[in-house]
Design an enzyme around this catalytic site. Structure first.
Site, PDB file in Angstrom:
ATOM      1  N   CYS A 384       0.834  -1.205   0.000  1.00  0.00           N
ATOM      2  CA  CYS A 384       0.000   0.000   0.000  1.00  0.00           C
ATOM      3  C   CYS A 384       0.874   1.263   0.000  1.00  0.00           C
ATOM      4  O   CYS A 384       1.474   1.569  -1.025  1.00  0.00           O
ATOM      5  CB  CYS A 384      -1.015  -0.025   1.134  1.00  0.00           C
ATOM      6  SG  CYS A 384      -2.462   0.970   0.730  1.00  0.00           S
ATOM      7  N   HIS A 510      -3.710  -5.028   0.180  1.00  0.00           N
ATOM      8  CA  HIS A 510      -3.087  -5.592   1.387  1.00  0.00           C
ATOM      9  C   HIS A 510      -3.159  -7.121   1.356  1.00  0.00           C
ATOM     10  O   HIS A 510      -4.144  -7.689   1.845  1.00  0.00           O
ATOM     11  CB  HIS A 510      -3.814  -5.096   2.632  1.00  0.00           C
ATOM     12  CG  HIS A 510      -3.644  -3.643   2.896  1.00  0.00           C
ATOM     13  ND1 HIS A 510      -2.768  -3.154   3.831  1.00  0.00           N
ATOM     14  CD2 HIS A 510      -4.242  -2.566   2.331  1.00  0.00           C
ATOM     15  CE1 HIS A 510      -2.838  -1.825   3.841  1.00  0.00           C
ATOM     16  NE2 HIS A 510      -3.728  -1.451   2.943  1.00  0.00           N
ATOM     17  N   GLU A 512      -1.685  -9.119   3.171  1.00  0.00           N
ATOM     18  CA  GLU A 512      -1.576  -9.676   4.519  1.00  0.00           C
ATOM     19  C   GLU A 512      -2.926 -10.013   5.139  1.00  0.00           C
ATOM     20  O   GLU A 512      -3.000 -10.822   6.062  1.00  0.00           O
ATOM     21  CB  GLU A 512      -0.785  -8.729   5.434  1.00  0.00           C
ATOM     22  CG  GLU A 512      -1.499  -7.446   5.863  1.00  0.00           C
ATOM     23  CD  GLU A 512      -1.363  -6.296   4.868  1.00  0.00           C
ATOM     24  OE1 GLU A 512      -1.080  -6.553   3.687  1.00  0.00           O
ATOM     25  OE2 GLU A 512      -1.559  -5.133   5.279  1.00  0.00           O
TER      26      GLU A 512
HETATM   27  N1  GLN Z   1      -1.987   6.669   2.828  1.00  0.00           N
HETATM   28  C1  GLN Z   1      -2.045   5.915   1.617  1.00  0.00           C
HETATM   29  C2  GLN Z   1      -3.377   6.100   0.937  1.00  0.00           C
HETATM   30  O1  GLN Z   1      -4.305   6.324   1.101  1.00  0.00           O
HETATM   31  C3  GLN Z   1      -1.765   4.450   1.835  1.00  0.00           C
HETATM   32  C4  GLN Z   1      -2.747   3.759   2.722  1.00  0.00           C
HETATM   33  C5  GLN Z   1      -2.232   2.453   3.268  1.00  0.00           C
HETATM   34  O2  GLN Z   1      -1.043   2.202   3.294  1.00  0.00           O
HETATM   35  N2  GLN Z   1      -3.129   1.611   3.743  1.00  0.00           N
HETATM   36  O3  GLN Z   1      -3.782   5.968   0.053  1.00  0.00           O
END
Ligand code: GLN
Length: 536
Positions: A384, A510, A512
């Site tokens: 992410c 994600h 995970e």
């Molecule tokens: N802050 C980033 C976003 O919105 C990544 C979010 C994250 O790592 N879950 O998009």
């Protein structure tokens, strides 16, 4: 079995005793006996969901496939039971009050005073029995967050007391988890906190059926007898839960203690003798007898609290067992990483993970970590925000756009390589408004990710507002960064990889959240395999 049975798990004495792990372990055992089981968690805080909480508060926010932002215990449930949970599996006090207040405004209670009992408790009971209405489950385990005696847990305890009557005593079991501390000075294990905690439950009208006692030392028969006597349970219902080196051993220990059989007896379920724990045992055996070790650096900014990265740590563990490798993870604080320290900070690791996150604190350190991994050909996994950092690093150091950045961090860049998603532009509320939950992703056939998944269409869970800016895609690809996974509907880039590097993958989703003991995630397996190879 026709009627759904309910098991409630409460906690006493102190928080952090591991109700989630006990619930998940019991679920695993009952499932291994052929029952269809799910687990839900009731959280006594006022936030509608944990999506707006800082990880320092309660650890990671776990996201379900249907897009709910939930408590991290749901991650344990999914990892132990290999099932999918949903919005219905996690309810907070905030959500309960929200529905009651909405009903009140609609006029559903017209003329009546709306009160904790019966209106709040009725809503709690409705939520508890909601999953049971689907008819899909033989047994539903409900974990009550918090510690008995807390003011905020009271309505939940009261709802459980009432449900025992509504559902019938033979259809409900109450497990109370407590602590038996060891006093060094006197060299003794102490049962008094357990006695007191059971007394609190009794004051609230609940007699627990089974006591699970957390302890650092073996409980003697005398201690068990004493607890049974003072707490009105039979001796077989006093279950020891001794500290173990891995949470994955807990189901096996609970089976030795006959927790599952005691619960079945309490619920008046025909005893099922056969239990299939072979795959689980194999996993634990592999986990404990790994032939080699790999050292992984997890670069993040919530590193003081390991729970912030719970699912990533567990996914690495699953993948390690599969690769016969013990995975030693060191969490590194990205705020401490600078160009001067990076070589020293990251020396000796066989793989680097750059963690998810929000906001600009520690962002530059993450970008330096990516650069180190890229230049030194260390297996790199960006998740992410980790992917977004990899994109920024590439833009700055390969494409030469020194001011490249994400518009989450600054709005004065001339190269916004990570930008707010179109659908996010009008969003002003913070709670539950990110791109959340499972989305399809199509993989490029020659890619490394395709080799890992061995299929073209995957589905993974998201939690973000920003995305790769497709205006830059051609340029990125011309310099060796490949968009290896694309959302077929929105065309959003979901995966970036660098084929010229031994293992360099970033995912906007994600992975995970969907690694389980019986089905470790293909990308984590492939990443640890690369780390093992790197370690030689
Ligand atoms: N802050 C980033 C976003 O919105 C990544 C979010 C994250 O790592 N879950 O998009």
């Amino acid at each position: 079995m026709t009627k759904t049975k309910y098991v409630f798990v409460t906690g006493g004495v102190t928080s952090s005793l591991g109700k989630g792990i006990i619930s998940a372990s019991l679920g695993r055992l009952l499932q291994a006996r052929g029952f269809s089981v799910t687990i839900q968690k009731l959280d006594p805080y006022i936030n509608v969901d944990p999506g707006t909480l800082n990880p320092y508060e309660h650890g990671e926010c776990y996201v379900t496939d249907d897009g709910a932002e939930t408590d991290l215990d749901l991650g344990h449930y999914e990892r132990f039971l290999d099932i999918q949970t949903s919005q219905a599996n996690n309810v907070t006090t905030g959500r309960i009050y929200q529905s009651v207040i909405n009903k009140e405004r609609r006029g559903d209670y017209l003329g009546k005073t709306v009160q904790v009992i019966p209106h709040i408790t009725d809503e709690i009971k409705r939520r508890i029995t909601l999953l049971g209405k689907s008819g899909k489950y033989d047994i539903i385990i409900t974990e009550i967050g918090g510690t008995v005696g807390d003011i905020e847990s009271l309505p939940y305890i009261e709802a459980v007391r009432q449900l025992r009557w509504d559902l019938g005593h033979n259809n409900t079991a109450i497990i109370h988890l407590t602590l038996v501390p060891f006093l060094n000075a006197s060299g003794e294990l102490k049962t008094k906190p357990t006695q007191h905690s059971v007394k609190v439950l009794l004051e609230n009208g609940i007699q627990p059926d089974i006591l699970v006692l957390r302890t650092e030392h073996q409980l003697t028969k005398e201690i068990r007898k004493k607890v049974a006597l003072f707490c009105n349970v039979n001796l077989e219902s006093v279950i020891q839960s001794i500290d173990v080196s891995t949470i994955y051993e807990v189901p096996l220990l609970m089976q030795e203690e006959n927790l599952d059989k005691t619960v079945m007896a309490r619920l008046n379920i025909e005893p099922r003798d056969g239990i299939d724990l072979k795959p689980w045992r194999n996993f634990v055996k592999k986990l404990k007898n790994a032939k080699r070790e790999v050292n992984i650096a997890l670069v993040g900014k919530y590193v003081e609290l390991y729970d912030s990265y719970k699912s990533i740590l567990e996914s690495l563990t699953h993948a390690g067992a599969l690769n016969d490798a013990k995975v030693n993870v060191t969490c590194l604080h990205s705020e401490m990483i600078s160009p001067e320290t990076v070589n020293e900070d990251l020396a000796g690791y066989h793989g680097i993970v750059v963690a998810p996150g929000f906001g600009d604190r520690g962002i530059e350190g993450k970008i330096f970590a990516v650069q180190y991994a890229r230049e030194n050909e260390i297996p790199f996994f960006g998740i992410c925000l980790g992917l977004q950092c990899a994109v920024i690093e590439f833009a700055r150091n390969i494409l030469g756009y020194k001011d490249a950045h994400s518009t989450e961090m600054t709005n004065i860049t001339t190269h916004p390589v990570i930008d707010l998603m179109e659908e996010q532009k009008g969003v002003t509320e913070k709670g539950g408004t990110m791109r959340l939950g499972g989305y399809a992703c199509e993989l490029v056939e020659e890619s490394r990710v395709y080799k890992a998944y061995r299929k073209k269409l995957i589905r993974e869970r998201h939690r973000h507002r920003y995305e790769f800016n497709n205006d830059f895609l051609e340029e990125f690809e011309s310099k060796g960064m490949v968009a290896a996974g694309i959302n077929p509907e929105s065309n959003l880039v979901e995966i970036m990889e660098q084929p010229g590097h031994p293992w360099f993958i970033g995912t906007q989703f994600h992975p995970e959240y969907s690694s389980t003991v019986l089905n470790p995630h293909p990308l984590f397996i492939s990443f640890i395999k690369a780390a093992v190879e790197h370690a030689g």
